[in-house]
Write a protein that holds these residues in place. Sequence first.
Motif, PDB file in Angstrom:
ATOM      1  N   ASP A  81       3.573   1.136 -22.581  1.00  0.00           N
ATOM      2  CA  ASP A  81       2.377   0.940 -23.413  1.00  0.00           C
ATOM      3  C   ASP A  81       1.365   2.081 -23.288  1.00  0.00           C
ATOM      4  O   ASP A  81       0.336   2.062 -23.973  1.00  0.00           O
ATOM      5  N   CYS A  88       6.808  -6.516 -27.863  1.00  0.00           N
ATOM      6  CA  CYS A  88       6.494  -7.298 -26.670  1.00  0.00           C
ATOM      7  C   CYS A  88       5.453  -8.345 -27.062  1.00  0.00           C
ATOM      8  O   CYS A  88       4.893  -8.284 -28.163  1.00  0.00           O
ATOM      9  N   CYS A 142       2.206  -6.604 -27.872  1.00  0.00           N
ATOM     10  CA  CYS A 142       2.240  -5.280 -28.521  1.00  0.00           C
ATOM     11  C   CYS A 142       1.449  -5.242 -29.834  1.00  0.00           C
ATOM     12  O   CYS A 142       0.693  -4.295 -30.080  1.00  0.00           O
ATOM     13  N   LEU A 165       2.023   2.894 -27.222  1.00  0.00           N
ATOM     14  CA  LEU A 165       3.403   2.476 -27.495  1.00  0.00           C
ATOM     15  C   LEU A 165       4.067   3.500 -28.425  1.00  0.00           C
ATOM     16  O   LEU A 165       3.359   4.289 -29.069  1.00  0.00           O
ATOM     17  N   ASN A 221      -1.867  -2.958 -30.567  1.00  0.00           N
ATOM     18  CA  ASN A 221      -1.723  -1.840 -31.511  1.00  0.00           C
ATOM     19  C   ASN A 221      -2.586  -1.994 -32.760  1.00  0.00           C
ATOM     20  O   ASN A 221      -2.405  -1.260 -33.731  1.00  0.00           O
TER      21      ASN A 221
END
Length: 295
Positions: free
Chosen positions: A105, A28, A31, A73, A35
């Motif tokens: 998420d 995404c 993301c 995630l 992360n």
Amino acid sequence: MPRTLFAALVALLLFPCSATLAQSAIECAQCAEWNVPQRPFRLHGTTYYVGTHGLGAILITSPQGHVLIDGGLPQTAPLIRANIESLGFRMRDVKLILNSHAHYDHAGGIAELQRASGARVMASAWSASVMKSGKSQPGDPQLGIAFGYAAVDNVGTFTFEDTLRVGPIAIVPHATPGHTPGGTTWSWRSCEAARCLDFVYADSQTPVSADDFLFTKNTTYPNAIADFERGFATLERLSCDVLLTPHPGVSSLWDRVSPSDGTIGATLVDRDACTRYAASARRALAARVAKERGS
Ligand SMILES: [Zn+2]
């Protein structure tokens, strides 16, 4: 039979555990930023931060087993696992996995973390139905734009009258719906010698939706605004020494703790933080409602 369909059927016969196939990373817009790995650290007493830099995950420990809140995630799960183990704890001692809300998420990594630990997963009834299918359900303002994720095999449900326990750990769910119908805020007490702090892991309160969803007028979640307001009142009522949130930046965690070495700043404890969080969420909801009404 088209060759791709044949290949898919063969794959299904050879690898019936399709959940494993569904565990692939979600790509995404945010993301990768969410992360970014984060060194884990002790917040206070038996409470540790084990998430990434942009996605909260909290470990509460005891000699009889641990509680983990949120799984990030799908691609966050190995980072959370490595963080727990680098603190010297064992995955198999994680006995209970909880969740703030069932979007990809924060729940996307739970299936893998459950497999790695054997922990019980417990969720609110609405969140449990999402996590069991790995797909968002009607009522989610983000239905149609929220990514799917690996389904969780066994999800138990609690009611908001329950206190959940692992050994001496007592953790209380509070209904704070609106962002999703099943949104849950968690509270517990963590002590270090004689100093005890009341922790609150407050769920997301943002009125984010798919383009075709209006908080002021919809058929799938008509109580959304009233639900938000009920949650704001709950957040204002909680005893709250330390506020944590599923996206740590939302509660300025990295101003209160050094992300490089986990040094805890004097502002970690802020008894007004939950009230301010509710107030800013109330303003954001009012702005969204005004926009929908064209005023
Ligand atoms: Zn969300």
